[in-house]
Scaffold this motif. Sequence first.
Motif, PDB file in Angstrom:
ATOM      1  N   THR A 182       2.624   0.016  -7.631  1.00  0.00           N
ATOM      2  CA  THR A 182       3.801   0.758  -8.075  1.00  0.00           C
ATOM      3  C   THR A 182       4.278   1.769  -7.045  1.00  0.00           C
ATOM      4  OG1 THR A 182       3.157   0.467 -10.392  1.00  0.00           O
ATOM      5  CG2 THR A 182       4.688   2.260  -9.900  1.00  0.00           C
ATOM      6  N   SER A 183       3.359   2.467  -6.391  1.00  0.00           N
ATOM      7  CA  SER A 183       3.761   3.465  -5.404  1.00  0.00           C
ATOM      8  C   SER A 183       4.583   2.857  -4.278  1.00  0.00           C
ATOM      9  CB  SER A 183       2.529   4.156  -4.809  1.00  0.00           C
ATOM     10  OG  SER A 183       1.888   4.955  -5.770  1.00  0.00           O
ATOM     11  N   GLN A 184       4.261   1.625  -3.903  1.00  0.00           N
ATOM     12  CA  GLN A 184       5.030   0.956  -2.855  1.00  0.00           C
ATOM     13  C   GLN A 184       6.436   0.629  -3.340  1.00  0.00           C
ATOM     14  OE1 GLN A 184       1.775  -1.788  -2.458  1.00  0.00           O
ATOM     15  NE2 GLN A 184       1.494  -1.306  -0.289  1.00  0.00           N
ATOM     16  N   ASP A 185       6.563   0.271  -4.622  1.00  0.00           N
ATOM     17  CA  ASP A 185       7.890   0.074  -5.213  1.00  0.00           C
ATOM     18  C   ASP A 185       8.711   1.357  -5.131  1.00  0.00           C
ATOM     19  OD1 ASP A 185       7.443  -2.571  -5.940  1.00  0.00           O
ATOM     20  OD2 ASP A 185       6.966  -2.111  -8.028  1.00  0.00           O
TER      21      ASP A 185
ATOM     22  N   GLY B 299      -4.323  -9.706  -9.001  1.00  0.00           N
ATOM     23  CA  GLY B 299      -3.126 -10.431  -8.591  1.00  0.00           C
ATOM     24  C   GLY B 299      -1.844  -9.629  -8.713  1.00  0.00           C
ATOM     25  N   PRO B 300      -0.844 -10.120  -9.453  1.00  0.00           N
ATOM     26  CA  PRO B 300       0.442  -9.435  -9.554  1.00  0.00           C
ATOM     27  C   PRO B 300       0.394  -8.061 -10.233  1.00  0.00           C
ATOM     28  CG  PRO B 300       0.689 -11.755 -10.122  1.00  0.00           C
ATOM     29  CD  PRO B 300      -0.787 -11.489 -10.028  1.00  0.00           C
ATOM     30  N   ALA B 301      -0.672  -7.732 -10.942  1.00  0.00           N
ATOM     31  CA  ALA B 301      -0.768  -6.436 -11.629  1.00  0.00           C
ATOM     32  C   ALA B 301      -0.432  -5.296 -10.676  1.00  0.00           C
ATOM     33  CB  ALA B 301      -2.179  -6.253 -12.183  1.00  0.00           C
ATOM     34  N   ALA B 302       0.570  -4.481 -11.040  1.00  0.00           N
ATOM     35  CA  ALA B 302       1.103  -3.490 -10.104  1.00  0.00           C
ATOM     36  C   ALA B 302       0.518  -2.090 -10.254  1.00  0.00           C
ATOM     37  CB  ALA B 302       2.621  -3.406 -10.253  1.00  0.00           C
ATOM     38  N   THR B 303      -0.200  -1.818 -11.319  1.00  0.00           N
ATOM     39  CA  THR B 303      -0.653  -0.450 -11.539  1.00  0.00           C
ATOM     40  C   THR B 303      -1.402   0.130 -10.342  1.00  0.00           C
ATOM     41  OG1 THR B 303      -2.014   0.984 -12.940  1.00  0.00           O
ATOM     42  CG2 THR B 303      -2.763  -1.282 -12.694  1.00  0.00           C
ATOM     43  N   ASP B 304      -1.099   1.378 -10.022  1.00  0.00           N
ATOM     44  CA  ASP B 304      -1.791   2.054  -8.920  1.00  0.00           C
ATOM     45  C   ASP B 304      -3.281   2.201  -9.197  1.00  0.00           C
ATOM     46  OD1 ASP B 304       0.373   2.572  -7.141  1.00  0.00           O
ATOM     47  OD2 ASP B 304       1.047   4.222  -8.411  1.00  0.00           O
ATOM     48  N   ALA B 305      -3.668   2.130 -10.471  1.00  0.00           N
ATOM     49  CA  ALA B 305      -5.062   2.361 -10.854  1.00  0.00           C
ATOM     50  C   ALA B 305      -6.020   1.327 -10.265  1.00  0.00           C
ATOM     51  CB  ALA B 305      -5.203   2.384 -12.374  1.00  0.00           C
TER      52      ALA B 305
ATOM     53  N   SER C  19      -1.596  -9.091 -15.499  1.00  0.00           N
ATOM     54  CA  SER C  19      -1.244  -7.893 -16.254  1.00  0.00           C
ATOM     55  C   SER C  19      -2.036  -6.689 -15.764  1.00  0.00           C
ATOM     56  CB  SER C  19      -1.538  -8.130 -17.744  1.00  0.00           C
ATOM     57  OG  SER C  19      -1.710  -6.924 -18.440  1.00  0.00           O
ATOM     58  N   SER C  20      -1.365  -5.542 -15.683  1.00  0.00           N
ATOM     59  CA  SER C  20      -2.054  -4.316 -15.280  1.00  0.00           C
ATOM     60  C   SER C  20      -3.144  -3.938 -16.267  1.00  0.00           C
ATOM     61  CB  SER C  20      -1.054  -3.167 -15.143  1.00  0.00           C
ATOM     62  OG  SER C  20      -0.196  -3.371 -14.037  1.00  0.00           O
ATOM     63  N   GLY C  21      -2.864  -4.158 -17.572  1.00  0.00           N
ATOM     64  CA  GLY C  21      -3.872  -3.860 -18.582  1.00  0.00           C
ATOM     65  C   GLY C  21      -5.122  -4.691 -18.418  1.00  0.00           C
ATOM     66  N   VAL C  22      -4.962  -5.924 -17.974  1.00  0.00           N
ATOM     67  CA  VAL C  22      -6.103  -6.787 -17.701  1.00  0.00           C
ATOM     68  C   VAL C  22      -6.857  -6.304 -16.470  1.00  0.00           C
ATOM     69  CG1 VAL C  22      -6.747  -9.084 -16.870  1.00  0.00           C
ATOM     70  CG2 VAL C  22      -5.239  -8.848 -18.849  1.00  0.00           C
ATOM     71  N   ALA C  23      -6.132  -6.016 -15.412  1.00  0.00           N
ATOM     72  CA  ALA C  23      -6.769  -5.631 -14.144  1.00  0.00           C
ATOM     73  C   ALA C  23      -7.649  -4.402 -14.294  1.00  0.00           C
ATOM     74  CB  ALA C  23      -5.703  -5.388 -13.089  1.00  0.00           C
ATOM     75  N   THR C  24      -7.173  -3.415 -15.043  1.00  0.00           N
ATOM     76  CA  THR C  24      -7.942  -2.182 -15.187  1.00  0.00           C
ATOM     77  C   THR C  24      -9.187  -2.365 -16.060  1.00  0.00           C
ATOM     78  OG1 THR C  24      -6.470  -1.497 -17.002  1.00  0.00           O
ATOM     79  CG2 THR C  24      -5.974  -0.660 -14.793  1.00  0.00           C
ATOM     80  N   GLN C  25      -9.218  -3.438 -16.849  1.00  0.00           N
ATOM     81  CA  GLN C  25     -10.399  -3.720 -17.658  1.00  0.00           C
ATOM     82  C   GLN C  25     -11.396  -4.615 -16.925  1.00  0.00           C
ATOM     83  OE1 GLN C  25     -11.107  -2.407 -20.826  1.00  0.00           O
ATOM     84  NE2 GLN C  25      -9.397  -1.095 -20.214  1.00  0.00           N
TER      85      GLN C  25
END
Length: 401
Positions: A163-166, A142-148, A121-127
């Motif tokens: 996400t930017s690559q998408d 991993g799969p988390a796509a957020t650019d952050a 999850s993107s929310g997990v990755a950023t934390q």
Amino acid sequence: MGRKRHQVRLPAVLTAATALLLAAACGSPGTAESGSGGTGSTEPIKVGLVYSKSGPLASYGKQYMEGFQAGLDYATNGSKKIGDRAVEVTEVDDAGDPAKAVSAAKDLIGKGYKILAGSTSSGVATQVAPIAEQNKVLFISGPAATDAVTGAGTYTFRSGRQTSQDINTAAAFIGDVQGKKVLVFAQDSAFGQANVAGVQAVLGAKGAKVEPLLVPASATDFTPFATQAKEAKGDLLFVAWAGTTAQAMWTALGQQGVFEATTVVTGLDITATWPAYGPVADKVNFLSHYFAGAAGTEQEKAMTERVTKAGGTVDLFTGDGFTAAQMIVHAAEKGDDPDAMVQSLSGWSFDGVKGKMTVRAEDHALLQPMFQAKLTGGATPTAELVKKLEADAVAPAVATK
């Protein structure tokens, strides 16, 4: 939180070139180094995988884990060892909850783990990224796509796309976007608004005229919104949709003639979602991070053989796990020093499932090919490759923090 530990202490299997770990500069093939990265230690290399084993993204997490196991087998020539050191993997289920993930990360770090990976999850990755930075441990999202996640810190990397690559892959369907009208068709929710912001940031910066067409999340009749999409006369309709109303939404777009009026693009999700496109499946243009059979690489073949043999199925995020294992094995060859691991990964190029992958030194973006696809086959669609876009063609802008 549900954890599973498995420690492997098997003798090294020295088969001829069954694993390819590519050096950053020369790209010559090699295998996991003998010895123990200069440390003289024979203690296990501990890897903590904090991912969505359960929760709303459990299917993504399952794919990641199956890919990781296949990648670890591949990158170590079947030994599950780096030199003389066994790789000890501990799985922790965060259920997609950032609080659980942070707690798990802190617990693993407290037990001496120097390598964390797995964020679904993107929310997990950023934390988790700030925790890795504060404690100076390697973190490979991993799969988390957020650019952050890109540029989040010295110790943070990613094994999937962003996400930017998408968005750059979607834009490639219409070529140069300068002066062109891009309509973002999405639900009026945090997810939809984030997609509007993402398209604006990426394509707006390239001169596109980006407009949102946001649909109330409670809507069940999509005819008026489909009519608006047709009448907007955009050059590109970028659809970002989640949830159980997807099939009704796609049906409305088809009934109102939207596909004849503009180029419609959306992301290709996991195989289980493909039937939801119904009769318009073959009219949608898909940007694709990955689907089974898309790449045709040696690494894809190796991953598929291993995952299938273990009873799994290759899907959207299987490659993210495989790539994570390749990155971890390469980094851990340097021993237990996270700074040495970071140095070894920064700028590293290697052959991955999708093709040539490069960890950009400036911000740790993972530069990689992307795909354009079509669905065919009616009620049980299959994906077909339209075009492979090389890494440079879809590269995100360098992150600045």
